[in-house]
Each structure stands twice: as C-alpha cells, then as structure tokens.
Design an enzyme around this catalytic site. Structure first.
Site, PDB file in Angstrom:
ATOM      1  N   ASP A   1       9.760  37.022  -8.177  1.00  0.00           N
ATOM      2  CA  ASP A   1       9.157  36.273  -9.285  1.00  0.00           C
ATOM      3  C   ASP A   1       9.563  34.788  -9.286  1.00  0.00           C
ATOM      4  O   ASP A   1       8.830  34.055  -9.397  1.00  0.00           O
ATOM      5  CB  ASP A   1       9.547  37.047 -10.720  1.00  0.00           C
ATOM      6  CG  ASP A   1       8.704  38.456 -10.764  1.00  0.00           C
ATOM      7  OD1 ASP A   1       7.876  38.866  -9.724  1.00  0.00           O
ATOM      8  OD2 ASP A   1       8.894  39.098 -11.433  1.00  0.00           O
TER       9      ASP A   1
ATOM     10  N   TRP B   1       5.328  43.509  -3.269  1.00  0.00           N
ATOM     11  CA  TRP B   1       5.186  43.112  -4.345  1.00  0.00           C
ATOM     12  C   TRP B   1       4.715  43.850  -5.611  1.00  0.00           C
ATOM     13  O   TRP B   1       5.066  43.588  -6.587  1.00  0.00           O
ATOM     14  CB  TRP B   1       3.814  41.961  -3.996  1.00  0.00           C
ATOM     15  CG  TRP B   1       3.285  41.488  -5.413  1.00  0.00           C
ATOM     16  CD1 TRP B   1       3.772  40.108  -5.927  1.00  0.00           C
ATOM     17  CD2 TRP B   1       2.505  42.008  -6.277  1.00  0.00           C
ATOM     18  NE1 TRP B   1       3.103  40.249  -7.254  1.00  0.00           N
ATOM     19  CE2 TRP B   1       2.141  41.360  -7.387  1.00  0.00           C
ATOM     20  CE3 TRP B   1       1.515  43.389  -6.080  1.00  0.00           C
ATOM     21  CZ2 TRP B   1       1.333  41.627  -8.489  1.00  0.00           C
ATOM     22  CZ3 TRP B   1       0.719  43.387  -7.172  1.00  0.00           C
ATOM     23  CH2 TRP B   1       0.652  42.464  -8.257  1.00  0.00           C
TER      24      TRP B   1
ATOM     25  N   ASP C   1       5.574  46.634  -7.569  1.00  0.00           N
ATOM     26  CA  ASP C   1       6.497  47.604  -7.832  1.00  0.00           C
ATOM     27  C   ASP C   1       6.500  49.258  -7.716  1.00  0.00           C
ATOM     28  O   ASP C   1       7.493  49.645  -7.780  1.00  0.00           O
ATOM     29  CB  ASP C   1       7.220  47.083  -9.246  1.00  0.00           C
ATOM     30  CG  ASP C   1       7.947  45.788  -9.207  1.00  0.00           C
ATOM     31  OD1 ASP C   1       8.599  45.581  -8.419  1.00  0.00           O
ATOM     32  OD2 ASP C   1       7.949  45.206 -10.157  1.00  0.00           O
TER      33      ASP C   1
ATOM     34  N   LYS D   1      -1.664  48.592 -15.972  1.00  0.00           N
ATOM     35  CA  LYS D   1      -0.579  48.069 -14.916  1.00  0.00           C
ATOM     36  C   LYS D   1      -1.087  48.134 -13.574  1.00  0.00           C
ATOM     37  O   LYS D   1      -2.014  47.837 -13.254  1.00  0.00           O
ATOM     38  CB  LYS D   1       0.753  48.552 -15.423  1.00  0.00           C
ATOM     39  CG  LYS D   1       1.285  48.311 -16.797  1.00  0.00           C
ATOM     40  CD  LYS D   1       2.656  47.606 -17.138  1.00  0.00           C
ATOM     41  CE  LYS D   1       3.462  47.299 -15.997  1.00  0.00           C
ATOM     42  NZ  LYS D   1       4.622  46.328 -16.503  1.00  0.00           N
ATOM     43  N   GLU D   2      -0.072  48.564 -12.829  1.00  0.00           N
ATOM     44  CA  GLU D   2      -0.409  48.712 -11.306  1.00  0.00           C
ATOM     45  C   GLU D   2      -1.440  49.595 -11.321  1.00  0.00           C
ATOM     46  O   GLU D   2      -2.110  49.529  -9.717  1.00  0.00           O
ATOM     47  CB  GLU D   2       0.993  48.714 -10.681  1.00  0.00           C
ATOM     48  CG  GLU D   2       1.785  47.551 -10.539  1.00  0.00           C
ATOM     49  CD  GLU D   2       2.652  47.258 -11.469  1.00  0.00           C
ATOM     50  OE1 GLU D   2       2.577  47.918 -12.508  1.00  0.00           O
ATOM     51  OE2 GLU D   2       3.851  46.517 -11.450  1.00  0.00           O
TER      52      GLU D   2
ATOM     53  N   HIS E   1      -1.398  38.541 -11.679  1.00  0.00           N
ATOM     54  CA  HIS E   1      -1.009  37.699 -10.803  1.00  0.00           C
ATOM     55  C   HIS E   1      -1.698  37.686  -9.314  1.00  0.00           C
ATOM     56  O   HIS E   1      -1.715  36.585  -8.778  1.00  0.00           O
ATOM     57  CB  HIS E   1       0.405  38.496 -10.568  1.00  0.00           C
ATOM     58  CG  HIS E   1       1.537  37.792  -9.719  1.00  0.00           C
ATOM     59  ND1 HIS E   1       2.931  38.167  -9.916  1.00  0.00           N
ATOM     60  CD2 HIS E   1       1.436  37.049  -8.559  1.00  0.00           C
ATOM     61  CE1 HIS E   1       3.494  37.534  -9.042  1.00  0.00           C
ATOM     62  NE2 HIS E   1       2.621  36.932  -8.213  1.00  0.00           N
TER      63      HIS E   1
ATOM     64  N   GLN F   1       0.143  39.386 -18.118  1.00  0.00           N
ATOM     65  CA  GLN F   1       0.589  40.084 -17.114  1.00  0.00           C
ATOM     66  C   GLN F   1      -0.725  40.870 -16.562  1.00  0.00           C
ATOM     67  O   GLN F   1      -0.823  40.793 -15.235  1.00  0.00           O
ATOM     68  CB  GLN F   1       1.693  40.911 -17.171  1.00  0.00           C
ATOM     69  CG  GLN F   1       2.240  41.675 -15.852  1.00  0.00           C
ATOM     70  CD  GLN F   1       3.288  42.860 -16.180  1.00  0.00           C
ATOM     71  OE1 GLN F   1       2.752  43.760 -16.829  1.00  0.00           O
ATOM     72  NE2 GLN F   1       4.452  42.654 -15.878  1.00  0.00           N
TER      73      GLN F   1
ATOM     74  N   THR G   1       4.446  35.801 -16.311  1.00  0.00           N
ATOM     75  CA  THR G   1       3.962  36.320 -15.370  1.00  0.00           C
ATOM     76  C   THR G   1       3.570  35.181 -14.100  1.00  0.00           C
ATOM     77  O   THR G   1       3.578  33.916 -14.350  1.00  0.00           O
ATOM     78  CB  THR G   1       2.472  36.877 -15.624  1.00  0.00           C
ATOM     79  OG1 THR G   1       1.468  36.812 -14.622  1.00  0.00           O
ATOM     80  CG2 THR G   1       1.885  35.760 -16.819  1.00  0.00           C
TER      81      THR G   1
END
Ligand code: GLC
Length: 780
Positions: free
Chosen positions: A331, A471, A473, A615-616, A623, A669, A688
């Site tokens: 980051d 990248w 996580d 999230k992911e 990002h 984010q 972010t």
C-alpha cells in the site's frame, strides 16, 4: 448523514480524524502509541466522543453544541453546517439568535489543535451565555486504552494551573497533553465523570446542565479537558475565543502555546500558512477539463486524499482505528507513487523506509514499523512499561517465506523510478540503504533483488507463485500461481530496464530484458483463456478465473494488468477489456470478480469465505478500477476510460447519498457489488490506494501528461467529444502551461506539439528552473 463523514487535520506530527459532527480523535505521530483523545470505535451513538464546544443560555439553562452532535438539538429550531476543507473543519450553528462557529485546525509548526470560535448575538437583547470545551483524554496506547484497565486507570492524572489543564501519564513521564484557552476560565473539569455525571453522556453533561464545572482534578481515573467561560453579549456583539488542545507539558509547551495563540493574529497567521501550504502543493498540477467533476476532484480532493494516505499511512480512520502501526509494504509503495510532485520529501522518506524493510532475499516485510530499524537514539524514549508489548527487534519481524506476499516489493520498482523521474535525482539509485535482515546495498541493487525474487519464485507453469497472497489479500495460493504478479513483474522489469538504459548499465539491460521476454511469453502462452486471461492456478493446478468455472470466472486484475503491463497483444487486450466492460461494469464502477464465490474453497483462499458482493468477493473494489482506466487509455479507447472513471468518481455520487452513504469527496475502499442487497453502498473512506491510482490514471493516462527520466511526455486519451483541456504542471522547478486541442474529435493521437512557439517532439526535455513554458498540443 447516514454515516460519519470525516476529515483529517494536521500535516506533520499531530493528527485529528474528525467527523461532520465533531466526533473523532487525535494522536501524535502514531495512532497506536501516541493517542491524545479517546475514541469509542464502532460504538453507539456514532462517532463519540469528539472535540466539542457547548453553549448554554445562562438565563434559561438551555444548551446546545456548535456541531449538531453531541447535544443533537431539534433541526427544526436550529441550523447546523459543517465544512470540511484541506486540513481544517468548521462547524457552524444558529440557534435562538446566537450564531456560532468553531474552526478546527492544526498549525503546521505547532503540535496543537486550535479551536477558533466566534460567537455572535444576532438578537436585539443582551445575552448571558456560557461556553464549555470538552475532549476526553486517552491512555496513550490503543491497547491499554481498550483492554485491561487494572494499571492504566491509576496511571494517568490531571492537574490545573494558570488556566491550563495538564494531563499526564505516569507510565511515560515524558508524555503530557493539555487543554488551554485565550481566557481565564470561570470553572474547569479535568475528571471526566465529574464533568459528565454518572449515567450521563456527552449529550447531557451535568456540568453544562448546571452551568458550572466542579474544578475537578485527580491522580488516577479518566480525564477530560473542560474549560468553562461565562460571556455577556450585547445585541450585535461578536466575541472570539481560542481553545488549544496540545501536546507537551504545561511548563514546556502549554504556557508558550497559550501565550502565542491568545493573540488572534497568530491564529490567523497559522491558518494562512496552512492555506498557503495547500495552495503551493496544489499548484504543482492543476487541470481544467470539460468535465467539472473531474477537475474539482483532481485539483483538490483526490490529491488531498492521496497525500493523506502517504502522510498518515493507512491505520487511522474510523474503520482503521489505530490498532496497527507502521507501513503496509504494497500500500505504501503505491501511495508514495501518486504525490511525489506535491510531497517529494515525505514520499522519499516512505521509499527509504520501504527499502529498509526489504530483506536481502528480495521480499518486503508485509507490515512493519520503520521504528524497528531506527537506531536507539532515534527511537522514542524507552522505559519498560508494565502492560505494553515490547518493541520487537528486526529479527522478530522477519518470518521467512511463510508470510511473504508475492506482489509486495514489486510495487517499489515503479515508485523509486517515478521518484527519480519527478525529481531528476539520478544519484538516488546509488544511495546505500540497509536490508531488513543483514547487509546493505544501493537502491539500484535493492530493485534488482526485488525483480530476481519474483523471477526465482515461479510455479510449475512458469507464472509467479501466489505465496501468502498477491495484491488480493484474500487470494491465498501458496505454491499456486498468480497471473497478476507475473504481469506486475513484467511491468516492473520494463520500468527497471528503462532506468538501467538511462544509467548506461548495459549488462543489466540485457539480463533483465531476457527475463522480461521469458515472463511475457509465459503470460501469453499460459494465461490466455480464449476470451480473457485467467487469474492463476491453485497449488494443485486448477485454473482460477476461467470460463470453465461456474464462479469466479472473470477477474478484473487479470485483464487490466495484462494490458497495463504491456504483456498482452493489442487484439487480446481489446478482447479481455471488452469482457470486463460486459461482465464487470455497473453504474458504481467495475466489480473485482464475477460471479462472486458462494462455496468455501481454501485452495483459492479467504475470498471464498467472504459474503458475496462484499470486499474481495465480488464487490466493486475501488483500488483496481483505475488500472482498468489505464488499460483503456493504452488501448486508445478514451470514451471507455471515461466511462470507467466516471462510474466511480465520488463527485458523481453526490446525489445518491441514500445509496452511497459515504463521503462524496473521498474514494472508499469498496462499494457493495451487485450480489449484495445493499448494492452501491460505499465503505471505508480515505485509506485506499484508489485515490492515488485514480489521480495517477487521470493525470498520466487520460490527460496523458507523464514525466520521464529525460522529458515530459504528452500522450492524452480522452473522450472524443472533448475539444480542449488544459494542464498546468510544475516539474523540476519549471512551469509548463499545456493546452491540448482536439479539433478532429479523436480519442488518442498527437499531431504536433509547440513549446514556446517552436515545434518539438514528446518527450520534451526539462526546461530551465524558474521558466514558465507554453506548450500547445494538437491532437490528430
Ligand atoms: C486492502 C489492502 C490492500 C489490498 C486490498 C485487496 O485495501 O490494504 O493491501 O491490496 O485490500 O485485498
């Protein structure tokens, strides 16, 4: 507002994170170990406590606060405003003919938060009022502020003298905070519970209700900074009061600060300095585009957000509440790439810290505190404290491959090169920096180790291993392989080769060019899936992100990076980015993956254990969105680049706050994806990488003004209906006023460039420091 809308005060060592309702907290240097005021994170009511100023009508006993909270007066009778600006926030209230303003900021050169308060009687009768300040002090370290109190409750004390409440912390005899004002208080409280009263809150403190504090101080317990003053205001009369929340003892700092800022001229001057500080920064790059949202955001808020990430790192917000200290390797590397032109000194500091956090093996420490590597003299005074974890030694934080993220250090290659391109400081490559574990090497050697590490850690298909994560996580592939990392590797190799060429280090040019060729062919042979690129392989060799899977078919980063890195052919690049547009686009931005996973699969990783659309796992993760913008610019599709840029621009979501909820001036984010019932809701503002990257994508690729080792590149990729735009850029001491005209309504292509009237080619060599240059660009 549906959630707290926050801002950051302070540009050097003292920081306050503050909401539109004056809730929030301050810290000095470290949000983990240097806390000044307390915060009850994730609590109810929202964002308590804060930095509050109460007003009381001493004739009726009615009271309110200048910010809407904490008293929360009925909005039918009271008008409240909050303005967040660059490193300041202002609260304004109008109630019963009393106009009040509370401006909060931290001067550049003093560790004190000033409250510049103006109160005006707009009525026709004389008014008798009281004003009270209130902040709750913290036990300095977040851990002991929130865990066992058996020691800490008896280790902090308050005392009062000369109009100053001093708060001390017995564990750390060098550590003091204070609350002062530009007047002699009529009463005060240093003991929190005496000011609030038992079973009351900041909404209805007993002292305010009563109209008087009880002059409390004590050794032990919980403490606050409450100073009270009675005021008499004639009709039309205005009074100005200054409160000061500072770092340091009364003897060393408090008295001096009180004296200095009791003079309102010094307050005005400090505020003016802060304004000039930002004006100066922002003047490094100003744009004027036909798209107002774009230039409003680029010229102020996006670069301000990017700087905030670099200056305060990523661990102080209302979401990250300070439990971690230090730098996230990837980051910080990325953040430090975005604002070298506005803050070269801080970016250099971060880069050096990261170089020091690189092991001699060539991997970076994922999350580390640069303090660990400082010599004893540089560290904070060290006394063994009974309940604080000891500061680890460098060896304690180096765990070997098990904890390595495969992408972490790769980002630093581009960042170092950007730093040199911006500053022209070629000698930086030869500066010697220690490695985290043993030995030392030049900056240039560090970069080689980073590239070598990725070349050595490849899986059975020749693609970089995923290791603990890349990248993402939540993609935990271990010995499996990550397409994204191979693409980033390829990108970094090319950036490095350009530097090596420029430095005349031919052997390295050859060595790394041949590695790059291998990486590229592995990517093109192994990763293409017919319509797009896969995201990688699990350790048992299953493909991730393939058309054959029912979930996790298409990943954004596999496509944008294929193009951005230059590894993809133009034809494949277009195809895979078309797939992105078709399957991942929504009006709030691009989804990270589609369809989201619904079944846990630990070979793929934690991503499969996150709720769908969050999230992911299939949210609109911010990002990576600018990488898709860059990819489209490289492909020359300016309309598409703008479509992606626009979808996520916070400015454009200003009129849908009932959906977005979060600040419309900050990238968040992530935004809930289409598989979630709250699709469109934005979460985790400020901290972010999207701010820095959107800034970079928009300025370097959409507007196409990039700096190189030896010149200024002009290579815009814009929507075809744009007829003209302007950029003013400072670079290595000279100013460039660039006007780009697009009479043929194209998206990419430059026909001619004139520098001060003379025809030139891009890149334009750096002009004399101090010179102001006119560049006219004709697209065609
Ligand atoms: C968070 C992390 C960042 C990571 C991203 C995706 O933003 O701070 O390091 O790349 O999540 O997992």
């Amino acid at each position: 507002m549906p959630v707290s809308w926050t801002n950051y005060l302070g540009v050097r060592d003292m920081c306050t994170v503050i909401s539109h309702n004056a809730g929030g907290y301050s810290f000095y240097k470290s949000a983990e170990h240097g806390r000044i005021t307390r915060f009850r994170p994730n609590g109810v009511p929202l964002d308590r406590p804060g930095h509050y100023a109460y007003l009381r009508d001493d004739e009726t006993g009615d009271y309110w606060s200048i910010s809407w909270q904490p008293v929360g007066k009925d909005l039918k009778q009271t008008t409240y405003q909050c303005r967040h600006g660059l490193s300041y926030s202002k609260f304004i209230s109008d109630y019963l003919d009393i106009h009040a303003e509370q401006l909060l900021f931290i001067p550049i050169h003093d560790d004190v938060e000033l409250w510049d308060i103006v109160i005006k009687n707009n009525g026709s009768r004389l008014r008798k009022l009281s004003i009270f300040s209130y902040v709750e002090f913290s036990f300095q370290h977040i851990e002991i502020d929130n865990q066992s109190f058996q020691m800490s409750l008896y280790a902090s004390g308050s005392n009062y003298q000369d109009g100053i409440i001093e708060y001390d912390f017995f564990y750390e005899p060098w550590n003091y905070h204070f609350m002062a004002a530009n007047f002699e208080p009529d009463s005060y409280d240093g003991v929190r519970d005496r000011f609030l009263g038992n079973y009351r809150t900041e909404t209805n403190p007993i002292a305010v209700e009563r109209g008087k504090c009880c002059n409390s101080t004590e050794l032990g317990g919980n403490h606050c900074g409450a100073l009270h003053k009675r005021l008499i205001l004639e009709p039309g009369e205005e009074i100005r009061l200054i409160f000061m929340l500072g770092v340091g003892s009364r003897a060393e700092k408090g008295r001096l600060i009180k004296k200095k800022y009791s003079d309102p001229n010094n307050v005005d001057q400090a505020f003016q300095e802060l304004k000039s500080y930002w004006h100066q920064k922002l003047s490094a790059l100003q744009v004027k585009t036909p798209h107002q949202g774009m230039y409003t955001m680029l010229n102020t808020w996006t670069i301000y957000q990017a700087e905030t990430c670099v200056v305060w790192s990523r661990f102080a917000s209302f979401i990250e509440v300070g439990g971690r200290t230090g730098l996230g390797y990837r980051d910080t590397s990325q953040d430090a790439m975005s604002c070298i032109h506005t803050n070269p000194a801080k970016c250099k500091q971060r880069i050096l810290e990261l170089l020091n956090g690189l092991t001699s093996m060539g991997y970076g420490l994922h999350l580390f505190d640069p303090e660990v590597f400082k010599s004893k003299e540089e560290k904070l005074p060290g006394v063994k404290l009974p309940t604080i974890k000891p500061m680890p030694k460098p060896a304690d934080i180096i765990h070997g491959l098990e904890d390595v993220c495969s992408d972490d250090a790769l980002w630093l290659v581009a960042t170092v090169c950007e730093y040199v391109k911006e500053t022209g400081d070629m000698a930086f490559f030869d500066e010697v920096v220690p490695y985290a574990d043993k030995g030392e090497g030049t900056v240039y050697e560090h970069l080689k180790k980073i590239l070598d590490f990725s070349a050595e850690h490849i899986g059975r298909h020749g693609i970089c291993q995923g290791l603990r994560a890349d990248w993402n996580d939540c993609l935990n592939l271990g010995g499996g392989e990550s397409a994204m990392v191979s693409f980033i590797h390829y990108w970094s190799l090319n950036i490095f080769i350009e530097a090596a060429q420029y430095l005349g280090r031919d052997a390295d040019v050859q060595k790394y060019s041949s590695i790059a060729a291998k990486v590229k062919s592995a990517c093109e042979e192994i990763l293409w899936d017919g319509k797009w690129y896969i995201r990688g392989f699990t350790k048992t060799g299953r493909k991730i992100g393939t058309q054959e899977s029912s979930e996790g078919k298409l990943f954004l980063n596999g496509q944008s990076w294929a193009v951005y890195s230059g590894a993809a052919s133009e034809e494949r690049g277009r195809m895979c980015m078309d797939a992105v547009n078709e399957h991942l686009f929504s009006r709030f931005g691009l989804h990270l993956v589609w369809p989201a996973y619904s079944q846990p699969d630990d070979e793929i990783g934690y991503i499969t254990r996150v709720y769908k659309g969050i999230k992911e796992n299939g949210s609109i993760f911010s990002h990576p969105n600018p990488w898709a913008v860059i990819a489209e610019c490289i492909l020359g599709r300016g309309d598409r680049a703008m479509k992606f840029y626009d979808a996520m621009l916070p400015y454009n979501q200003n009129d849908m706050i009932e959906i977005r909820e979060a600040e419309p001036y900050s990238y968040c984010q992530f935004i809930m994806g289409k598989d979630h019932s709250a699709h469109g809701r934005a979460r985790h503002p400020w901290l972010t990488g999207s701010a820095g990257w959107f800034y970079f994508a928009a300025t370097n690729y959409m507007l196409g003004i990039r700096v190189n080792f030896n010149g200024l590149m002009i290579d815009p990729c814009i929507p075809k209906e744009w007829q003209e735009f302007e950029v003013q850029r400072k670079w290595r001491g000279a100013t460039y006023k660039i006007i780009v005209k697009n009479p043929e309504c194209i998206m990419k292509g430059v026909k001619s460039i004139r520098l001060n009237g003379k025809k030139v080619e891009s890149p334009i060599p750096p002009q004399k420091a101090g010179s102001v240059n006119e560049i006219k660009v004709l697209m065609g």
